[in-house]
Design a protein around this motif. Structure first.
Motif, PDB file in Angstrom:
ATOM      1  N   ASP A  95      39.996  58.688  53.919  1.00 43.42           N
ATOM      2  CA  ASP A  95      40.570  59.817  53.892  1.00 43.42           C
ATOM      3  C   ASP A  95      42.460  59.879  53.293  1.00 43.42           C
ATOM      4  O   ASP A  95      42.690  61.094  53.757  1.00 43.42           O
ATOM      5  CB  ASP A  95      40.593  60.924  54.744  1.00 43.42           C
ATOM      6  CG  ASP A  95      38.942  60.597  54.869  1.00 43.42           C
ATOM      7  OD1 ASP A  95      38.685  60.395  53.390  1.00 43.42           O
ATOM      8  OD2 ASP A  95      38.510  60.630  56.250  1.00 43.42           O
ATOM      9  N   LYS A  97      46.362  60.650  52.111  1.00 41.74           N
ATOM     10  CA  LYS A  97      46.810  59.933  50.800  1.00 41.74           C
ATOM     11  C   LYS A  97      47.806  59.076  50.475  1.00 41.74           C
ATOM     12  O   LYS A  97      48.704  58.548  51.922  1.00 41.74           O
ATOM     13  CB  LYS A  97      46.954  61.282  51.127  1.00 41.74           C
ATOM     14  CG  LYS A  97      46.058  62.966  51.284  1.00 41.74           C
ATOM     15  CD  LYS A  97      45.129  62.665  50.002  1.00 41.74           C
ATOM     16  CE  LYS A  97      44.298  63.914  50.317  1.00 41.74           C
ATOM     17  NZ  LYS A  97      43.069  63.951  48.803  1.00 41.74           N
ATOM     18  N   ALA A 115      41.434  52.297  40.683  1.00 47.16           N
ATOM     19  CA  ALA A 115      40.101  53.069  41.672  1.00 47.16           C
ATOM     20  C   ALA A 115      40.805  53.350  42.914  1.00 47.16           C
ATOM     21  O   ALA A 115      40.618  54.057  44.332  1.00 47.16           O
ATOM     22  CB  ALA A 115      39.201  51.836  41.501  1.00 47.16           C
ATOM     23  N   GLU A 118      42.426  56.438  43.211  1.00 49.85           N
ATOM     24  CA  GLU A 118      41.732  57.282  42.363  1.00 49.85           C
ATOM     25  C   GLU A 118      40.843  58.795  43.808  1.00 49.85           C
ATOM     26  O   GLU A 118      40.545  58.227  44.623  1.00 49.85           O
ATOM     27  CB  GLU A 118      40.175  56.976  42.290  1.00 49.85           C
ATOM     28  CG  GLU A 118      39.864  57.899  41.623  1.00 49.85           C
ATOM     29  CD  GLU A 118      38.547  57.221  40.567  1.00 49.85           C
ATOM     30  OE1 GLU A 118      37.942  57.824  40.317  1.00 49.85           O
ATOM     31  OE2 GLU A 118      38.665  55.887  40.088  1.00 49.85           O
ATOM     32  N   GLY A 119      41.985  60.000  43.272  1.00 47.12           N
ATOM     33  CA  GLY A 119      41.554  60.945  44.579  1.00 47.12           C
ATOM     34  C   GLY A 119      42.284  61.398  45.401  1.00 47.12           C
ATOM     35  O   GLY A 119      42.032  62.218  46.398  1.00 47.12           O
ATOM     36  N   ARG A 120      42.924  60.359  46.120  1.00 45.85           N
ATOM     37  CA  ARG A 120      44.058  60.262  47.099  1.00 45.85           C
ATOM     38  C   ARG A 120      46.047  60.565  46.764  1.00 45.85           C
ATOM     39  O   ARG A 120      46.104  59.720  48.206  1.00 45.85           O
ATOM     40  CB  ARG A 120      43.285  58.648  48.211  1.00 45.85           C
ATOM     41  CG  ARG A 120      43.546  57.826  47.288  1.00 45.85           C
ATOM     42  CD  ARG A 120      42.637  56.462  47.780  1.00 45.85           C
ATOM     43  NE  ARG A 120      42.736  56.974  49.890  1.00 45.85           N
ATOM     44  CZ  ARG A 120      42.941  56.113  50.409  1.00 45.85           C
ATOM     45  NH1 ARG A 120      41.608  54.936  49.736  1.00 45.85           N
ATOM     46  NH2 ARG A 120      43.162  55.719  51.301  1.00 45.85           N
ATOM     47  N   THR A 121      46.356  60.789  45.460  1.00 52.69           N
ATOM     48  CA  THR A 121      47.634  60.447  45.527  1.00 52.69           C
ATOM     49  C   THR A 121      47.986  61.833  45.370  1.00 52.69           C
ATOM     50  O   THR A 121      47.895  62.957  45.027  1.00 52.69           O
ATOM     51  CB  THR A 121      47.757  59.456  44.230  1.00 52.69           C
ATOM     52  OG1 THR A 121      47.268  60.892  42.854  1.00 52.69           O
ATOM     53  CG2 THR A 121      47.265  58.400  44.159  1.00 52.69           C
TER      54      THR A 121
END
Length: 388
Positions: A95, A97, A115, A118-121
């Motif tokens: 979880d 970032k 990957a 991905e989705g955590r920047t």
């Protein structure tokens, strides 16, 4: 683990076994890789460590977090000596970032699988802030100090500057603090030296900040007389000589050129030269020779002729100076040639392409060995060097 403040914890590691940093710079004491954790309503890990030390670094971060989960991993610099633990921490804390700028994530995808981020920047830009609670990180982009993605951050509550590679040095963290300038200069000149313009731009961005401590990615946290460190960086990044003195850099096949170089040095010392420093370029730490060429205002190049050019260690030294942007200095030449002296011509061809170089002409030429009849020319060269 040390506390920088009550809520900012040092989580870096020493690697005393590292003998060559970046596989080229001698590190007799090893190297340290600095990382920090900020504990607040949200927690942030600032940078990681080299892959050689990831396990020890992870242990430090785990102890600092004391059961809490990290909300952010801030990536000031993606070079592998600071980003070797990104994947390990990201996999341990799914979880969490990742905080960086646009170029950070371009490089991250080259070092790791796309990957991973991905989705955590969290992408920041010049002047962006990251709110952690009582603590706020403000970001300043520092491209080409000394990679294009570099940024620094300023923690506004406690006045901490997280300076990436700026203000760093060679050696482990507990090395002699009195020796900061020497190893910081060697580090700066050889690693960041080419990028004086970007360093000057960063220094201007930082003007006006009330900095109470500088937290670099290598070396000690700096807390005393911060103006001293900034002044050094201003001198180094503007390519100004730091001290008056003469560096005599020589390379000698059979010892005769070395003898002439040392005779010239003795003449300079007898005339009261502020400092005379010698480097045998065939044997010395080349990075240290480059460091002192940047430190002092005058350089003597003494070389044997070789294969219709110059003895290779001198050419290597000059190419290092050229590639690091060496400029604003005075240069004198001493060449040796038994039948066809060519060293000075070759050296001058390289030096002539550098900025704001004053050359003392003509070069002094010896034939095989230094003789009595060569001494007047050598004396005249010593006088010219001192008058420069």
């Amino acid at each position: 683990m040390d506390k920088i403040t009550d809520t900012v914890i040092y989580t870096g590691v020493d690697d005393p076994t590292l003998d060559l940093f970046e596989s080229q710079y001698v590190t007799p004491e090893g190297m340290c890789y600095n990382s920090y954790v900020i504990l607040d309503e949200k927690t942030a890990v600032l940078d990681t460590a080299d892959s050689r030390c990831v396990d020890a670094w992870l242990d430090n971060v785990t102890r600092a977090l004391d059961g809490r989960q990290p909300d952010y991993l801030v990536l000031h610099h993606l070079e592998p000596d600071h980003a070797g633990g990104v994947q390990a921490l990201a996999e341990r804390h799914p979880d969490m970032k990742l905080v960086g700028n646009k170029k950070t994530f371009q490089l991250l995808a080259q070092f790791y699988s796309p990957a991973l981020a991905e989705g955590r920047t969290v992408t920041v830009a010049e002047g962006s802030t990251l709110e952690l609670g009582a603590h706020t990180l403000r970001f300043f982009l520092a491209p080409m100090v000394h990679w294009p993605e570099v940024m620094v951050s300023f923690e506004e509550k406690e006045g901490l500057l997280f300076s990436a590679d700026a203000f760093g040095k060679f050696g482990v963290r507990d090395a002699d603090p009195e020796d900061w300038a020497c190893e910081a200069r060697r580090y700066y000149v050889n690693i960041v030296g080419k990028y004086g313009g970007p360093v000057q731009a960063l220094l201007k961005k930082l003007d006006g900040l009330t900095v109470r401590a500088i937290c670099p990615l290598h070396g000690p946290v700096l807390t005393d007389d911060l103006a001293y460190y900034r002044e050094k960086y201003d001198i180094w990044s503007s390519y100004r000589p730091e001290d008056r003195g003469v560096v005599i850099a020589y390379a000698s096949i059979h010892g005769n050129t070395a003898a002439a170089a040392k005779k010239l040095g003795a003449m300079l010392e007898a005339r009261g030269a502020e400092s005379v420093t010698y480097f045998d370029l065939s044997r010395c730490d080349m990075a240290e020779a480059v460091e002192d060429a940047f430190r002092y205002d005058r350089l003597v190049l003494a070389a044997a002729s070789y294969d219709g050019g110059v003895f290779p260690p001198v050419e290597t030294f000059l190419l290092h100076l050229r590639d690091k942007g060496w400029q604003n200095r005075t240069v004198a030449y001493l060449q040796n040639g038994s039948w066809a002296p060519t060293a000075a011509k070759t050296m001058k061809a390289i030096v002539g392409g550098l900025k704001n170089i004053t050359e003392i002409d003509p070069p002094v030429t010896i034939r095989s060995t230094l003789k009595e009849e060569d001494l007047p020319a050598l004396e005249a060269l010593a006088d010219a060097i001192l008058q420069a």
